[in-house]
Structure formats: structure tokens, C-alpha cells
Design a protein around this motif. Structure first.
Motif: not given
Length: 416
Positions: A67-71, A111-115, A125-134, A139-141
Motif C-alpha cells: 500500500e505504501a508503494r502506491k502512495l 506528488g512532486l517526488e513521484t513526478f 533509460g534508453d528512451g523507452t517510456p517504462r512508467f510505473n502504472p501508479f 502524483m495528482i493532487a
């Protein structure tokens, strides 16, 4: 239409000087500084190497690891402080109408740290957009009030106010008005922020907004002092349970205070600097008093925005003198940012809580770190310097201002 009365029945705090309400109050009344060298990252190349971080906060004391990793931290802080406030309120969540319970929360940045971390990972990385699904929901306020409502099943109004450092004060004013107008019985309100990050510190340093007194972090936040050189960034959260008075009385709730008014205005002057004559600040305090049906001479204490910036502190005190006239010298004026640092979007909430506790305990917390008189500040004003002062506080005001010229003010009164 007869407006309903609104009271405060629960408080929660997570601050650089205490991780709950009792610890926070002990820190406030003793004049404790929350500033220290930053531990989150290597500050070697940064102009400012200190901040007011939370102490001894471990997310896994409150959330399981998954849960903590999602927040983001700002949402973790929101959940922890709101839980304390809900418990403190004594609300029986099984017996209230959850369609009439809302969550209105303030965050200036979110979520400034997340961004920051997602962008750093992408850049490395190598330019491939591998973003966390969360990534986006972390991030959103607005995710902070969303998570509070999801946890407790509150199905009334749910949103975030974003007005920079005035965000949580605006949230409280919105919550006040929703209840006043009869749309809700209870609203969880307040704000949270977690901007002590590479991006946050780097950005504010680039603006020359932060203190650079690295040799003495604990004294760097020095509102009203002639040697002040900028604010000290803080983090954390404050939560308040606002409740319709008859609803609270019917369940035998402990009532801290009545929130009797809120005011808003705009400087319409500059993106980051206050109007030098404090015109917008004059108007916001006048609006607040008018909304509360109070006279200037009714006010006993003002917790100022007081960030420790050269321009802001003087402009605010000029405005107080203009609004309150001869009575200004009878008011205990203070800045609790001298202890907590500046919590940005959470500042209004934790400072409103400080005002409420000053009423409860008849003690005004000090403005610490003052050593040098500023000749631009009226010497007749009682700035509650360096030591808490005993005083019966029946009416307390709290000022909060944000980049963009946003001004918000709330006022509390002892219940009668």
C-alpha cells in the motif's frame, strides 16, 4: 436563509515538530525548531542544505509495504493525519450518513517526488517510456482526499483546492460553507505537502526564496527578524473535522472551537511577491471579519503567514496595523513557521490547528529565533517573541497567502 453553525470536533497533525496533536502542541509551546540538515538526498551541490523534514516517520508503521508503494508521501501524510482527526472526533462511522460526509483537502503541489523520480528514471533509460502504472494516481493532487474517502466510505463532496500556500485554508473555507449551507453534516478538511525533494529545493533555490543559513539551520526560520533571508521548507499535514453544530451537540462531541468566518482575496500584483502595502492582505482580513460578524477589537491572536521573507513579513504587519488600528498592539501576533518551517499547501491547516490549541490552552506559541529588531516593523506590535505567552484567547485568526497572489484567512471563536 439561516446559516448553520460549524464547529471543530477533531484534529490531526503530522509536522516537523511532532507526529501527532499532542507532540505538535508540546513542540509549539516549548519553541522547538524542526529545521535540520536534509536526510533524503545528497545536498552537496545545493545552495540550501536543510529543511523541516518529518522526524521518525516510517510509512510502514501505518501502511503495509504494498500500500505504501502506491502512495506519494503527501498522500501518506494526508491519510495519517486524517485518521488521527477522525478518531479524535469520536465519530461512529457506522452510524453517520456517509452521503453527508465530505473530504475537501488542500495541496499546493501534490506528488512532486513521484513526478521527479519517474522523470529521472526515464532520463536515465534508453528512451523507452517504462512508467510505473501508479505514476499518475500517485502524483495528482486530488488523490489525497480520494484515498481518505475510499478508506472510510465518505460519499459527500470530494476534491482538492490548489492555491499554492493558501490551499488548505481555502479547503477549510469551502468546507465551512458546504456545512453552513446545509449540504453536509461533516467534512474532513486540511492539507498535506511533501516537497522536500531535489526538485522542490532546487526550484525554490532558483527563485532565491529559501534561506541559505546552512551554518545554523535551527535558527534559519526567523520571521520579523532584520536578518531573515528566506523561508525554510517544511513537510507534513494537518487535518480538521468540521461539523454542523447541532449534529455535533446531538452526539455529545467534544468541541474545540467554532469556525465563524473565512475570507479570500487576490493581490493581483505579482506572481510571487506580495503587494508592498499589503492591499490584498488588508482586504482578506476585512472580508474574514465581515463574514464572521466580528469587529477588529474582538480578535485576540493572529497566527500570521510570517514566512521569514524580507518583503512578506513587513507587508503583512503593515496590513494588520491598517485593519486593526490602535487595537493591533493588543493582539498577540506570532508565526509558528519559525518552528515548523513553511509547509506550503499544508501551512493553513497546521497553523489553524495551532490557533485552535492556543484557544484551548490559553497560551500563544512563540515566534522563535528573533534577535535583531527590524526598523521597518512597528515596535508597538506584540510579536510573541522567543517565548510562549499566557493569554485568554477567545477569537483567533490565521492568515495564509500563496504564490499567484492568493490570500485566505480563517477565524475561530470559543464556543458559547
Amino acid at each position: 436563509m439561516q446559516l448553520k453553525r460549524v464547529v471543530v470536533t477533531g484534529l490531526g497533525a503530522l509536522t516537523p515538530i511532532g507526529n501527532n496533536i499532542q507532540e505538535y502542541w508540546e513542540g509549539l509551546k516549548s519553541g522547538k525548531s524542526g529545521a535540520a540538515p536534509i536526510t533524503y538526498y545528497d545536498t552537496e551541490k545545493f545552495k540550501t542544505k536543510f529543511a523541516c523534514e518529518l522526524k521518525n516517520f516510517n510509512a510502514e508503521d501505518y501502511f503495509d509495504r504494498k500500500e505504501a508503494r502506491k502512495l506519494d508521501r503527501f498522500a501518506q501524510y494526508a491519510l495519517v493525519s486524517s485518521d488521527e482527526a477522525i478518531i479524535d472526533s469520536g465519530l461512529d462511522l457506522d452510524k453517520i450518513d456517509k452521503f453527508r460526509v465530505g473530504v475537501i483537502w488542500g495541496a499546493g503541489i501534490g506528488g512532486l517526488e513521484t513526478f521527479q523520480n519517474e522523470m529521472l528514471n526515464f532520463a536515465a533509460g534508453d528512451g523507452t517510456p517504462r512508467f510505473n502504472p501508479f505514476f499518475i494516481p500517485k502524483m495528482i493532487a486530488d488523490i489525497a482526499p480520494g484515498n481518505i474517502s475510499i478508506k472510510h466510505g465518505f460519499m459527500g463532496p470530494n476534491y482538492t483546492t490548489v492555491s499554492a500556500c493558501a490551499s488548505s485554508a481555502n479547503a477549510m473555507i469551502d468546507a465551512l460553507n458546504y456545512i453552513r449551507l446545509g449540504h453536509c453534516d461533516v467534512i474532513v478538511t486540511g492539507g498535506s505537502e511533501a516537497a522536500v525533494t531535489i526538485a522542490g529545493m532546487g526550484g525554490f533555490n532558483a527563485m532565491h526564496a529559501l534561506s541559505t543559513l546552512n551554518e545554523s539551520p535551527e535558527t534559519a526560520s526567523r520571521p520579523f527578524d532584520a536578518t531573515r533571508d528566506g523561508f525554510v521548507l517544511g513537510e507534513g499535514a494537518g487535518a480538521l473535522i468540521l461539523e454542523e453544530y447541532e449534529h455535533a451537540k446531538a452526539r455529545g462531541a467534544n468541541i474545540y472551537a467554532e469556525i465563524v468566518g473565512g475570507g479570500m482575496s487576490s493581490d493581483a500584483y505579482h506572481m510571487t511577491a506580495p503587494h508592498p502595502d499589503g492591499i490584498g492582505v488588508v482586504r482578506v482580513m476585512e472580508n474574514c471579519l465581515r463574514d464572521a460578524g466580528l469587529k477588529p477589537e474582538d480578535v485576540d491572536a493572529i497566527n500570521t503567514h510570517g514566512t521569514s521573507t524580507p518583503l512578506g513579513d513587513v507587508a503583512e504587519l503593515k496590513a494588520i496595523t491598517k485593519v486593526f488600528g490602535a487595537h493591533a498592539k493588543n493582539i498577540n501576533i506570532n508565526s509558528t513557521k519559525s518552528m515548523t518551517g513553511h509547509l506550503l499547501g499544508a501551512a493553513g491547516a497546521i497553523e489553524a490547528i495551532a490557533s485552535i490549541l492556543a484557544m484551548k490552552y490559553s497560551l500563544v506559541p512563540p515566534t522563535i529565533n528573533h534577535t535583531t529588531v527590524d526598523e521597518n516593523i512597528d515596535p508597538s506590535l506584540n510579536l510573541t517573541l522567543n517565548k510562549a505567552q499566557k493569554r485568554e484567547v477567545n477569537v483567533a485568526m490565521s492568515n495564509t497567502f500563496g504564490f499567484g497572489g492568493h490570500n485566505a484567512c480563517v477565524v475561530f471563536k470559543k464556543i458559547s
